[in-house]
Every structure is written in C-alpha cells, then in structure tokens.
Enzyme design. Structure first.
Site, PDB file in Angstrom:
ATOM      1  CG  ASP A  29      -1.634   1.283   1.475  1.00 22.17           C
ATOM      2  OD1 ASP A  29      -1.881   2.004   0.494  1.00 22.17           O
ATOM      3  OD2 ASP A  29      -1.949   1.574   2.643  1.00 22.17           O
ATOM      4  CG  ASP A 208     -11.607 -16.311 -12.461  1.00 28.72           C
ATOM      5  OD1 ASP A 208     -10.919 -16.820 -11.568  1.00 28.72           O
ATOM      6  OD2 ASP A 208     -12.825 -16.076 -12.343  1.00 28.72           O
ATOM      7  CD  GLU A 272      -9.358 -20.613 -11.267  1.00 27.27           C
ATOM      8  OE1 GLU A 272      -9.183 -20.686 -10.035  1.00 27.27           O
ATOM      9  OE2 GLU A 272     -10.178 -19.837 -11.790  1.00 27.27           O
TER      10      GLU A 272
END
Length: 536
Positions: A29, A208, A272
């Site tokens: 971050d 995905d 995937e």
C-alpha cells in the site's frame, strides 16, 4: 516423449517460464488506505526481478464493487480507483518490461458484476440490445427457479429480478450474473476487452474459471452426487456439474482468444480449470496450435497432503509431446490455503518444508506459478470471524477455512506495525508470525527460504532439462521421491525426502552427479524434508 522439443531459440518465452502471482490488494500500500495498489507493485519490481522469475501475474485490478474482490468486474477496460489509474498500470508495465519481466493479467469471462453497464441494460427489458447478454429464464409454473443448478458460494444459481420478471443465472455470488458466452456478440465484446490490454502491451492472460463460461442451453438438471465420504459445506457439493459448466463449445471460444493473441507475438494464455475431473478440459483447452498456451487445475491447491503418488500422477498426465498440451502448476494461491500449512507435519521445521515445496514446484515439467509470500515460506494466517472479508468464508463459517488466510498482507519488514505493508490498518490483519518472516529479515540470512528460493530459481534458469525436459520417476521407496529431468545431453536428478526421518539414497541414483543445490550435506542420506538436486 515421442518427439524431441524444438530448439530453445525456437520456443516462445513462456514455455517453462516461472510466473510470480501478485494479489494486488495485499502486496504493498503506497497511499495509506490499507489496500495494496499498482504503484506498490511498481515499487517492488526490482525485488521481483531479483527473485529470478520470468513473469508476474496480477490478480484483478479492474473497476469493481469488490463483492468478490475484483472478480466481479464492472468495467473490463479501466482500473479501480483503490488500485490507481490506467496511467499507473502503464507505468507498472513499462517498469516490468525494463527489468525483463513479462506481465500477465486476469480475464474474467464467465460473469461480470451486476454493476456492469451491460447488466444494467440487460435487466431493463426482454427486447433491448443487451437482453440476451446474460442468462435469463422464466420461473417454473410454481414460481421456483428454472432448474436445480447450485451456486459455488451456496444456494440456488438463480436470483429473481422484478424488472424482467425472470430469474438470472449466477454460478458464484448473486452479484456476479452469468454472461451468455454462447452469444457471439458477447464473445465479440470480451475479445475487444482483451485487445484493449494487448494494445497496451500485456504479455498474457490468466483466464479465470473458464470452464464456467458456457452452459447447457437446454438447462437440464444436474444429476446428484451422493455425499459419501466427502466434506459437504454447500449444496454445490451434492451435484455432478455436467450442465451448468464445461460445455464443449468453450474450447472453440478459446480459439478466438488465441487467434487474437497471435497478432501480438508470443502471448501466454493460461486457463484456470477448477473441478474434480479437470484433465479432459485442460487437454481440450490446450491441444494443438489454435488454443491456449497452458492450463492449471487444483490438483495440488486443495490437496490435504503431499505424496509421491500425487506428484507422479499429476506429472504423468502431461508427459507427452508439446502438441498434447502444456501444464502450469501452483501449490498455493489466493483461493487456497497455503501449502506449507496444509502439508507440513506438526512439529516439523516449516522453514525446511518450505524449501522442499518450493524446490519441488520448480522441478516440475510445466510452468510453475509461485504465489506471493511463498518465496518467504509464509504459513496460512488465522483470521478471526470479525476480520473476515471473504463472502464464502463468512457464509460457511466455520466449516471452511475460506480464502482470507492466504490473502493477508505481504510482510516486507519487521519494524513497522503492519509489517511494512502499510502505514494504516490493512484491509486484512497481518498473519501471525509473518513479520518475523519478512523479506528484509530474510535478505541477510544465507540460509533463509528467500535466498534458497532465489538459488533454486537460478538453478532452473540455467538448466534446459528442468525447464523443458522429459520427466521420469526412478523407482525408490517412499518417503523418498525422485524426479529425473532430461533434455539433449543434460540430465538432472532431483531428490526429495517427504518424510519425517532420515532416508538413504541408492548410490546408483546420483553416481557421477555434480551437486547443483541441496539442503543436505550429501546425496547419500537425506534428512527430514531434505532436498538434493544434481546434474548427471
């Protein structure tokens, strides 16, 4: 192998490449909001390049309401403000390329967010231009859903929408409506989104849950799958999913993605493929020259133990010529508990076990995918219920571990309250003991998991046999496990002690071998979870 592989100079960069997966929310971050961002990845590119990997795969950073943390996309061609801007992505891409790193990004083709403009228009009426972009069905006469299909996250795969007076389908959350990828116009839109990122210069896509992209157009009920000895946490586990996913036209759509990618050079495309029987789909997605580069399953990601039998069975499914398809492998990722916590026996040295698993992953035939923190040997974090973010974990608590324990912040230093990840409270707590395993703590320790993994990556980079060679399994008694990788005149023998006691190694296995890397004094005896790799 029936035919020898082409010369290395004729092969695409991705063949045998090691990919480093980054979960951007949890990497670094830089703006103090407790969530990792694209500038954070850019700042750590030198660290990643120093590992010795060839590519990074960045999990979704697209605009999203974050119901499923980016896998619910509301705009395929924009960056969500929590991660930065398109300019930030451009800077990341340029920085990676300067360091010789390829960049792979996610593509989510099975569903969007319900906040996507496509869905907002689709749900308005049954006769608008987007009406058939999603999967809509009338209720049964008694008002119940159209069939028995179940959502992965629990409950029916159908939600009622008052605007259209119909149910819409969703294989995951109700906020992730199923795209109608049978519709050629929807395919065109997805291909256009892929082109947007290829034009920017990305080097590949991870697709995905692509086996969820198409469904049975006749909407037949799935047959039951009796519970037996399996753990049941949701109704989804009680069905054979032969109609709500895995349609035979999915590989045909994959050919459109490959055709596009071919216009941009050596683009890596990896699917995937979740599910209990992934091999037929993986083979179909990757066979020949018109489909995807590679595919990976959950062979290891959900395995409760590591055994020679499992590794051998998985490898032998992909021991043929390149034309039969090329696998990728992951032991840990953002969807599965970290492998050292799943596989390391109680009381064993987790650091030594992490060296073993990283070495084994990097010796497999295919493309290893190393998940952030795996190079540090991070264990799975325990996340209290009050801190959970994962909707699946919250819904099924405490029956499933959920995914949050593998998604906690990457530990960069020990001194900062939040392990160097952020100056603010992170979106998930730092894992227990992770600060002690921080990258800065391991840098100066020559015996650390980090430095061992760097050395192992260097060994693989300098061995054509480990990257591309055939794989054989010398017959040795368990818990000793042996791999032999061969290409041209190079043969590498890889030995792993998967047990808790010292094991003796047959002398003929390593006769004349030159050691490349090891966690043992010599090849004749391997200690608990020891590794020895040498070139014959």
């Amino acid at each position: 192998m029936e035919n020898p592989p082409p010369p290395e100079t004729a092969l695409p960069w991705w063949r045998g490449a090691v990919v480093y997966q980054i979960y951007p929310r949890s990497y670094l971050d830089t703006n103090g909001d407790g969530i990792g961002d694209l500038p954070g990845i850019t700042r750590k590119l030198p660290y990643i390049a120093a590992l010795g990997v060839e590519a990074i795969w960045i999990s979704p950073f697209f605009k999203s309401p974050m119901s499923d943390f980016g896998y619910d996309v509301s705009d395929y061609c924009d960056v969500d403000p929590i991660f930065g801007t398109l300019a930030d992505f451009d800077a990341l891409l340029a920085g990676a390329h300067r360091l010789g790193l390829k960049v792979i990004i996610d593509q989510v083709y099975a569903h969007t967010s319900d906040a996507h403009d496509w869905f907002a228009q689709s749900r308005e009426s049954r006769d608008n231009p987007y009406a058939d972009w999603y999967v809509w069905k009338d209720p049964k006469p008694d008002g119940t859903p159209p069939n028995n299909w179940q959502s992965v996250f629990g409950g029916a795969a159908w939600t009622w929408d008052a605007r259209r007076q119909q149910y819409y389908m969703h294989n995951f959350l109700s906020t992730q409506p199923q795209l109608n990828v049978h519709n050629r116009v929807v395919q065109d839109a997805l291909v256009a989104a892929a082109k947007f990122w290829l034009d920017k210069g990305v080097d590949g896509f991870r697709l995905d849950a692509i086996n969820f992209a198409m469904f049975d157009p006749d909407f037949r009920d799935n047959p039951p799958w009796p519970a037996g000895s399996r753990t049941i946490t949701r109704p989804f586990d009680l069905q054979h999913h032969i109609h709500n996913q895995s349609h035979p036209d999915i590989p045909v759509f994959m050919e459109r993605i490959r055709e596009l990618a071919n216009n941009y050079g050596a683009i890596f495309t990896v699917a995937e493929v979740p599910g209990p029987d992934p091999l037929p789909e993986m083979s179909a997605f990757t066979a020949g020259e018109k489909r995807l580069s590679s595919a990976y399953s959950f062979d290891f990601l959900y395995a409760s133990r590591l055994s020679p039998r499992r590794v051998k069975a998985s490898q032998m499914n992909w021991a043929g010529p390149f034309s039969e398809g090329w696998p990728s492998w992951a032991f840990s990722n953002h969807d599965a508990p970290r492998c050292v916590s799943r596989w390391c026996p109680p009381g064993a040295d987790m650091r030594q076990f992490a060296k073993l698993t990283n070495a084994l992953l990097l010796c497999l035939r295919g493309n290893p995918i190393l998940y952030q923190g795996e190079e540090l040997g991070l264990p799975q974090a325990e996340v209290a219920f009050v801190d959970l973010q994962d909707p699946e974990a919250i819904a099924n608590w405490p029956r499933t571990l959920g995914r949050d324990g593998a998604r906690t912040p990457m530990p960069w230093s020990k001194g900062n309250t939040f392990a160097g990840f952020s100056e603010a409270k992170p979106w998930l707590p730092v894992g227990q003991g992770h600060a002690e395993l921080a990258a800065s703590e391991q840098e100066s320790d020559p015996d650390s998991v980090l430095n061992f993994t760097r050395s192992m990556l260097n060994v693989r980079a300098n061995s054509a046999a480990l990257r591309l060679g055939e794989v054989e399994f010398p017959d040795v008694p368990e818990p000793l496990f042996a791999l032999r990788r061969s290409l041209g005149g190079e043969t590498v023998i890889c030995l792993f002690n998967l047990g808790a006691d010292d094991v003796s190694v047959p002398a003929e296995l390593t006769a004349g071998a030159k050691p490349l890397i090891s966690t043992a004094p010599g090849p004749m005896t391997l200690p608990q979870h020891g590794v020895w790799i040498g070139r014959l």
